[in-house]
Design an enzyme around this catalytic site. Sequence first.
Site, PDB file in Angstrom:
ATOM      1  N   ASP A 196      94.491  -0.306 -63.382  1.00  0.00           N
ATOM      2  CA  ASP A 196      94.364  -1.756 -63.281  1.00  0.00           C
ATOM      3  C   ASP A 196      93.417  -2.243 -64.391  1.00  0.00           C
ATOM      4  OD1 ASP A 196      95.183  -4.028 -61.172  1.00  0.00           O
ATOM      5  OD2 ASP A 196      93.123  -4.400 -61.766  1.00  0.00           O
ATOM      6  N   TYR A 326      90.793 -12.375 -64.733  1.00  0.00           N
ATOM      7  CA  TYR A 326      92.149 -12.584 -65.230  1.00  0.00           C
ATOM      8  C   TYR A 326      92.166 -13.651 -66.327  1.00  0.00           C
ATOM      9  CZ  TYR A 326      94.214  -9.597 -61.712  1.00  0.00           C
ATOM     10  OH  TYR A 326      94.560  -8.499 -60.965  1.00  0.00           O
ATOM     11  N   HIS A 380      99.491   2.043 -56.945  1.00  0.00           N
ATOM     12  CA  HIS A 380      98.534   1.418 -57.842  1.00  0.00           C
ATOM     13  C   HIS A 380      97.092   1.843 -57.575  1.00  0.00           C
ATOM     14  CE1 HIS A 380      97.516  -1.657 -60.765  1.00  0.00           C
ATOM     15  NE2 HIS A 380      96.644  -2.210 -59.939  1.00  0.00           N
TER      16      HIS A 380
END
Length: 404
Positions: A196, A326, A380
């Site tokens: 990630d 982000y 993930h």
Amino acid sequence: MDFAERLFLFMIAGRSVQGSMDITPFQIHISGEQIDDLHERLHRTRWPRAIDEGWGDGTSLPFARRLVDYWRTGFDWRSQEERLNRLPQFTAVVDGLRIHFIHYRGKGTSPFPLILTHGWPGSFVEMEKIIPLLNDPASHGGNPGDSFDVVVPSLPGFGFSQQPEFAGIGPFQIAGLWAELMKGLGYARYGAQGGDWGSSVSTWLAYRFPQEVAGVHLNFIPGSYRPPLSPGEAQITAEEQKFLDAAAEWGASEGAYSQIQGTKPLTLAYGLTDSPAGLAAWVAEKFCAWSDCDGDVERAFTLDELLTNIAIYWFTETIGSSVRLYREGRQRPVHFAAGERVRPPLGVAEFPRELPMPPRSWLERVFDVRRWTQMPRGGHFAAMEAPQDLAVEIREFFRPLRGN
């Protein structure tokens, strides 16, 4: 491990600390008032109506109700706090930011330094299961010669690391912080690993500091959905186009979270910072959708595991600063021009339920790919879902790089 034992470990660790970095032993302690406030808010949750009670419209309403009820009446934060405080935790002021990290010395022969970086919506607790497998492989069926000195920092604005007070702290800049942290711990050469956002930070770390980073191992591939093509180079392959199509399809059906977190993170943060039920639903959806659980999140994680991670976001009030990464990441995404190379060797563990992953040929345009393994299970959150399998891969990849 009590505080005195952790202080002793800190003193041992101090034999390699160089310079004037301010390093302090750390323990988690959430006040009783914070816990009482949480329970009151959970008790007063207002629930939406749901047409689809499965996961098609988002987090399942029956599951969310059960998760919140358990958080209020069954989840024991103090026991989780006590367990986490057995880890040797510290804080260091790095370029003006207070960074929380675990620093666990290897128990084998000549431990090799390794910095592990988590992502969103995870935290340092993602690495809790894998730390002993890397720190003390001999006790877990491995070779003592494969031991690591493990460093697990919390990303800025996540958990117990300080929230940045100004814009401009993205993965590129965090890589610089990690380089300073490792230097402050006395490590001149080390490995990097992550998934990630941890994959973005680890990639930039390798790109920016190739003399220090012996190799980088990833279980997710960050960056642009367009490979760097040199002039006259053949166009993307059929396999690469298949990846592009899968990535576009995934983005259309699953990528809305990234759009809002990358454009208007503050608007989202109002609700998630004020409502623990909303926070739990937002985070739990990703643990369900991105793990190898076939739609049943409890096949991959216990409620205690989910809530320990969620509670860290809640008690530290860092969901807003975490989703803002982000937005920061868009300012300088992991993207390389044609002809650019990341010099340290790369290893990749590809888990079957990971988000769309490019083929090896894509990475070989930029990286020296030494190892690429198709993993048997996991998604993930690999360090939580399949820690033993991931630990074996990390050991195997770094084994020939320890002496280079």
